[in-house]
Design a protein around this motif. Structure first.
Motif, PDB file in Angstrom:
ATOM      1  N   LEU A 139      13.851  43.698   9.506  1.00 54.11           N
ATOM      2  CA  LEU A 139      14.704  43.026   8.527  1.00 54.11           C
ATOM      3  C   LEU A 139      15.744  43.985   7.962  1.00 54.11           C
ATOM      4  O   LEU A 139      16.926  43.655   7.867  1.00 54.11           O
ATOM      5  N   LYS A 140      15.304  45.196   7.604  1.00 54.26           N
ATOM      6  CA  LYS A 140      16.243  46.150   7.031  1.00 54.26           C
ATOM      7  C   LYS A 140      17.321  46.548   8.036  1.00 54.26           C
ATOM      8  O   LYS A 140      18.495  46.687   7.686  1.00 54.26           O
ATOM      9  N   LYS A 141      16.916  46.739   9.287  1.00 55.82           N
ATOM     10  CA  LYS A 141      17.881  47.088  10.316  1.00 55.82           C
ATOM     11  C   LYS A 141      18.938  46.000  10.462  1.00 55.82           C
ATOM     12  O   LYS A 141      20.135  46.277  10.601  1.00 55.82           O
ATOM     13  N   SER A 142      18.485  44.747  10.400  1.00 54.04           N
ATOM     14  CA  SER A 142      19.408  43.625  10.485  1.00 54.04           C
ATOM     15  C   SER A 142      20.341  43.593   9.273  1.00 54.04           C
ATOM     16  O   SER A 142      21.547  43.351   9.409  1.00 54.04           O
ATOM     17  N   MET A 143      19.774  43.860   8.088  1.00 54.66           N
ATOM     18  CA  MET A 143      20.596  43.838   6.876  1.00 54.66           C
ATOM     19  C   MET A 143      21.618  44.977   6.892  1.00 54.66           C
ATOM     20  O   MET A 143      22.762  44.793   6.472  1.00 54.66           O
ATOM     21  N   LEU A 144      21.190  46.150   7.382  1.00 54.51           N
ATOM     22  CA  LEU A 144      22.135  47.265   7.475  1.00 54.51           C
ATOM     23  C   LEU A 144      23.299  46.918   8.395  1.00 54.51           C
ATOM     24  O   LEU A 144      24.437  47.316   8.163  1.00 54.51           O
ATOM     25  N   ASP A 145      23.008  46.161   9.434  1.00 57.53           N
ATOM     26  CA  ASP A 145      24.038  45.767  10.395  1.00 57.53           C
ATOM     27  C   ASP A 145      24.987  44.736   9.801  1.00 57.53           C
ATOM     28  O   ASP A 145      26.196  44.761  10.067  1.00 57.53           O
ATOM     29  N   LYS A 146      24.459  43.838   8.976  1.00 52.28           N
ATOM     30  CA  LYS A 146      25.261  42.710   8.492  1.00 52.28           C
ATOM     31  C   LYS A 146      25.861  42.916   7.105  1.00 52.28           C
ATOM     32  O   LYS A 146      26.784  42.192   6.724  1.00 52.28           O
ATOM     33  N   MET A 147      25.345  43.873   6.337  1.00 54.08           N
ATOM     34  CA  MET A 147      25.832  44.047   4.972  1.00 54.08           C
ATOM     35  C   MET A 147      26.934  45.089   4.874  1.00 54.08           C
ATOM     36  O   MET A 147      27.426  45.384   3.782  1.00 54.08           O
TER      37      MET A 147
END
Length: 212
Positions: A139-147
Protein backbone atom coordinates in the motif's frame (compact mmCIF):
# COMPACT_ATOMS: atom_id res chain seq x y z
CA UNK A 1 7.52 -21.42 3.42
CA UNK A 2 9.22 -18.42 5.04
CA UNK A 3 6.84 -18.67 7.96
CA UNK A 4 5.10 -21.79 9.16
CA UNK A 5 6.38 -25.22 10.08
CA UNK A 6 4.95 -27.54 7.44
CA UNK A 7 5.90 -28.35 3.86
CA UNK A 8 2.58 -29.03 2.16
CA UNK A 9 3.44 -28.96 -1.54
CA UNK A 10 6.33 -28.89 -3.99
CA UNK A 11 6.89 -26.97 -7.20
CA UNK A 12 8.33 -29.99 -8.99
CA UNK A 13 8.00 -33.78 -9.04
CA UNK A 14 10.40 -36.56 -10.02
CA UNK A 15 9.70 -39.77 -11.89
CA UNK A 16 9.30 -42.94 -9.75
CA UNK A 17 12.42 -44.44 -11.28
CA UNK A 18 14.42 -41.63 -9.65
CA UNK A 19 13.54 -42.87 -6.16
CA UNK A 20 16.68 -44.99 -5.92
CA UNK A 21 18.82 -41.88 -6.32
CA UNK A 22 17.14 -39.76 -3.66
CA UNK A 23 15.80 -39.98 -0.09
CA UNK A 24 12.13 -40.63 0.60
CA UNK A 25 10.32 -38.78 3.37
CA UNK A 26 6.89 -39.16 4.94
CA UNK A 27 4.43 -36.98 6.87
CA UNK A 28 5.82 -36.34 10.32
CA UNK A 29 9.46 -36.50 9.22
CA UNK A 30 11.58 -33.40 9.76
CA UNK A 31 13.88 -31.90 7.17
CA UNK A 32 16.75 -29.57 7.97
CA UNK A 33 18.39 -27.32 5.38
CA UNK A 34 22.06 -28.22 5.20
CA UNK A 35 23.57 -25.53 2.99
CA UNK A 36 23.34 -21.79 2.28
CA UNK A 37 20.71 -20.74 4.88
CA UNK A 38 21.51 -23.84 6.84
CA UNK A 39 19.76 -25.05 9.97
CA UNK A 40 16.16 -24.23 9.03
CA UNK A 41 13.84 -27.06 10.12
CA UNK A 42 10.41 -27.99 8.72
CA UNK A 43 7.91 -30.78 9.22
CA UNK A 44 6.80 -32.80 6.23
CA UNK A 45 3.04 -32.82 5.73
CA UNK A 46 3.29 -34.78 2.48
CA UNK A 47 5.09 -37.83 1.17
CA UNK A 48 7.91 -37.22 -1.23
CA UNK A 49 11.66 -37.13 -1.82
CA UNK A 50 14.17 -34.54 -0.72
CA UNK A 51 16.84 -32.63 -2.63
CA UNK A 52 20.42 -33.04 -1.40
CA UNK A 53 20.15 -29.59 0.19
CA UNK A 54 18.12 -31.20 2.99
CA UNK A 55 18.87 -33.58 5.83
CA UNK A 56 16.19 -36.02 6.95
CA UNK A 57 15.62 -36.22 10.71
CA UNK A 58 13.31 -39.08 11.64
CA UNK A 59 12.33 -39.64 15.27
CA UNK A 60 11.90 -43.40 14.91
CA UNK A 61 12.07 -44.02 18.67
CA UNK A 62 9.53 -41.30 19.46
CA UNK A 63 11.67 -39.36 21.91
CA UNK A 64 10.26 -36.03 20.76
CA UNK A 65 7.04 -34.17 20.24
CA UNK A 66 7.43 -33.18 16.54
CA UNK A 67 6.53 -29.51 17.06
CA UNK A 68 8.98 -29.23 19.93
CA UNK A 69 11.71 -30.96 17.91
CA UNK A 70 11.15 -28.64 14.98
CA UNK A 71 11.44 -25.53 17.14
CA UNK A 72 14.41 -26.91 19.05
CA UNK A 73 16.35 -27.63 15.84
CA UNK A 74 15.99 -23.96 14.89
CA UNK A 75 16.77 -22.54 18.34
CA UNK A 76 19.77 -20.19 18.74
CA UNK A 77 21.60 -22.77 20.86
CA UNK A 78 21.36 -25.29 18.02
CA UNK A 79 22.24 -22.76 15.32
CA UNK A 80 25.38 -21.83 17.27
CA UNK A 81 26.37 -25.48 17.33
CA UNK A 82 25.65 -25.82 13.59
CA UNK A 83 27.87 -22.83 12.84
CA UNK A 84 30.63 -24.27 14.97
CA UNK A 85 30.42 -27.60 13.13
CA UNK A 86 29.84 -26.11 9.66
CA UNK A 87 32.23 -27.18 6.94
CA UNK A 88 33.31 -25.22 3.85
CA UNK A 89 35.05 -21.92 3.38
CA UNK A 90 32.58 -20.04 1.17
CA UNK A 91 29.33 -21.97 1.79
CA UNK A 92 28.55 -23.40 5.19
CA UNK A 93 27.38 -26.99 4.87
CA UNK A 94 25.97 -29.43 7.39
CA UNK A 95 26.03 -33.17 7.15
CA UNK A 96 24.45 -35.88 9.26
CA UNK A 97 27.65 -36.52 11.22
CA UNK A 98 28.02 -32.87 12.23
CA UNK A 99 24.35 -32.47 13.13
CA UNK A 100 24.50 -35.75 15.06
CA UNK A 101 27.20 -34.23 17.31
CA UNK A 102 24.87 -31.49 18.51
CA UNK A 103 23.96 -31.70 22.20
CA UNK A 104 20.24 -31.38 22.95
CA UNK A 105 18.29 -30.93 26.18
CA UNK A 106 15.28 -33.20 26.45
CA UNK A 107 12.36 -32.49 28.82
CA UNK A 108 9.37 -34.79 29.32
CA UNK A 109 6.93 -35.31 26.45
CA UNK A 110 4.25 -33.30 28.31
CA UNK A 111 6.58 -30.32 28.72
CA UNK A 112 7.65 -30.65 25.10
CA UNK A 113 4.03 -30.40 23.98
CA UNK A 114 3.45 -27.28 26.12
CA UNK A 115 6.55 -25.60 24.71
CA UNK A 116 5.56 -26.52 21.16
CA UNK A 117 2.05 -25.11 21.62
CA UNK A 118 3.33 -21.76 22.90
CA UNK A 119 5.94 -21.40 20.15
CA UNK A 120 3.40 -22.38 17.48
CA UNK A 121 1.04 -19.69 18.72
CA UNK A 122 3.84 -17.16 18.44
CA UNK A 123 4.52 -18.39 14.90
CA UNK A 124 0.85 -17.85 14.05
CA UNK A 125 0.98 -14.29 15.38
CA UNK A 126 4.19 -13.62 13.44
CA UNK A 127 2.55 -14.95 10.27
CA UNK A 128 -0.53 -12.80 10.83
CA UNK A 129 1.49 -9.65 11.42
CA UNK A 130 3.85 -10.47 8.56
CA UNK A 131 0.90 -10.62 6.18
CA UNK A 132 -0.36 -7.28 7.49
CA UNK A 133 3.12 -5.83 7.15
CA UNK A 134 3.46 -7.08 3.57
CA UNK A 135 0.08 -5.59 2.63
CA UNK A 136 0.97 -2.26 4.23
CA UNK A 137 4.31 -2.19 2.39
CA UNK A 138 2.49 -2.73 -0.91
CA UNK A 139 0.00 0.00 0.00
CA UNK A 140 2.74 2.45 0.92
CA UNK A 141 4.65 1.73 -2.27
CA UNK A 142 1.50 2.44 -4.25
CA UNK A 143 0.86 5.65 -2.32
CA UNK A 144 4.45 6.81 -2.85
CA UNK A 145 3.94 6.28 -6.57
CA UNK A 146 0.61 8.10 -6.75
CA UNK A 147 1.02 10.90 -4.20
CA UNK A 148 4.00 12.49 -5.98
CA UNK A 149 3.80 13.94 -9.52
CA UNK A 150 5.69 12.06 -12.22
CA UNK A 151 6.57 12.47 -15.86
CA UNK A 152 6.87 16.25 -15.61
CA UNK A 153 3.29 16.63 -14.34
CA UNK A 154 2.50 19.22 -11.69
CA UNK A 155 -0.37 17.18 -10.28
CA UNK A 156 -0.19 13.85 -8.41
CA UNK A 157 -2.76 11.13 -9.08
CA UNK A 158 -4.06 11.21 -5.52
CA UNK A 159 -4.66 14.36 -3.46
CA UNK A 160 -6.32 15.21 -0.20
CA UNK A 161 -9.60 17.07 -0.35
CA UNK A 162 -9.19 20.85 -0.59
CA UNK A 163 -5.82 20.79 -2.40
CA UNK A 164 -5.98 21.69 -6.09
CA UNK A 165 -3.03 24.01 -6.76
CA UNK A 166 -0.26 22.74 -9.04
CA UNK A 167 2.98 21.66 -7.40
CA UNK A 168 6.04 23.85 -7.88
CA UNK A 169 9.10 22.41 -9.62
CA UNK A 170 12.52 23.53 -8.38
CA UNK A 171 16.03 22.10 -8.19
CA UNK A 172 16.56 20.48 -4.82
CA UNK A 173 19.88 22.31 -4.41
CA UNK A 174 18.01 25.64 -4.51
CA UNK A 175 15.96 24.59 -1.48
CA UNK A 176 18.28 22.64 0.80
CA UNK A 177 21.97 22.32 1.59
CA UNK A 178 23.62 19.07 0.48
CA UNK A 179 27.01 18.00 1.84
CA UNK A 180 28.79 14.67 1.90
CA UNK A 181 29.94 13.16 5.19
CA UNK A 182 33.55 12.50 6.02
CA UNK A 183 35.58 9.91 7.92
CA UNK A 184 38.57 11.12 9.95
CA UNK A 185 41.71 9.06 9.22
CA UNK A 186 43.00 6.90 10.70
CA UNK A 187 39.54 6.11 12.03
CA UNK A 188 40.89 4.05 14.96
CA UNK A 189 42.41 7.19 16.44
CA UNK A 190 39.08 8.94 16.68
CA UNK A 191 36.68 6.20 17.80
CA UNK A 192 36.00 6.53 21.53
CA UNK A 193 33.83 5.10 24.31
CA UNK A 194 33.81 8.46 26.05
CA UNK A 195 30.14 9.43 26.70
CA UNK A 196 31.11 13.03 25.95
CA UNK A 197 32.14 12.05 22.43
CA UNK A 198 30.11 12.98 19.37
CA UNK A 199 27.65 10.50 17.91
CA UNK A 200 29.22 8.80 14.86
CA UNK A 201 26.45 7.87 12.41
CA UNK A 202 27.33 4.94 10.15
CA UNK A 203 25.30 3.21 7.43
CA UNK A 204 24.53 0.32 9.79
CA UNK A 205 22.85 2.73 12.20
CA UNK A 206 19.91 3.20 9.81
CA UNK A 207 17.56 0.29 10.66
CA UNK A 208 15.29 0.72 7.65
CA UNK A 209 17.99 1.28 5.03
CA UNK A 210 17.14 -0.57 1.86
CA UNK A 211 13.56 -1.41 2.80
CA UNK A 212 12.11 0.15 -0.34
Amino acid sequence: PELGRYITQTTEKIKPEGLAKTRQVYPGDLVLSNSMSFGRPYIMAIRGCIHDGWLLIRDAQKHFDPIFLCHMLGAPQMLNQYRMFAAGSTVNNLNKELVGKAIVSLPSKDEQREIGIVLDRLDSLITLHQRKYDKLCVLKKSMLDKMFPKGGSLYPEIRFAGFTDPWEQRKLSELVEIERGGSPRPIERYITDDPCGLNWVKIGDAPELGRY
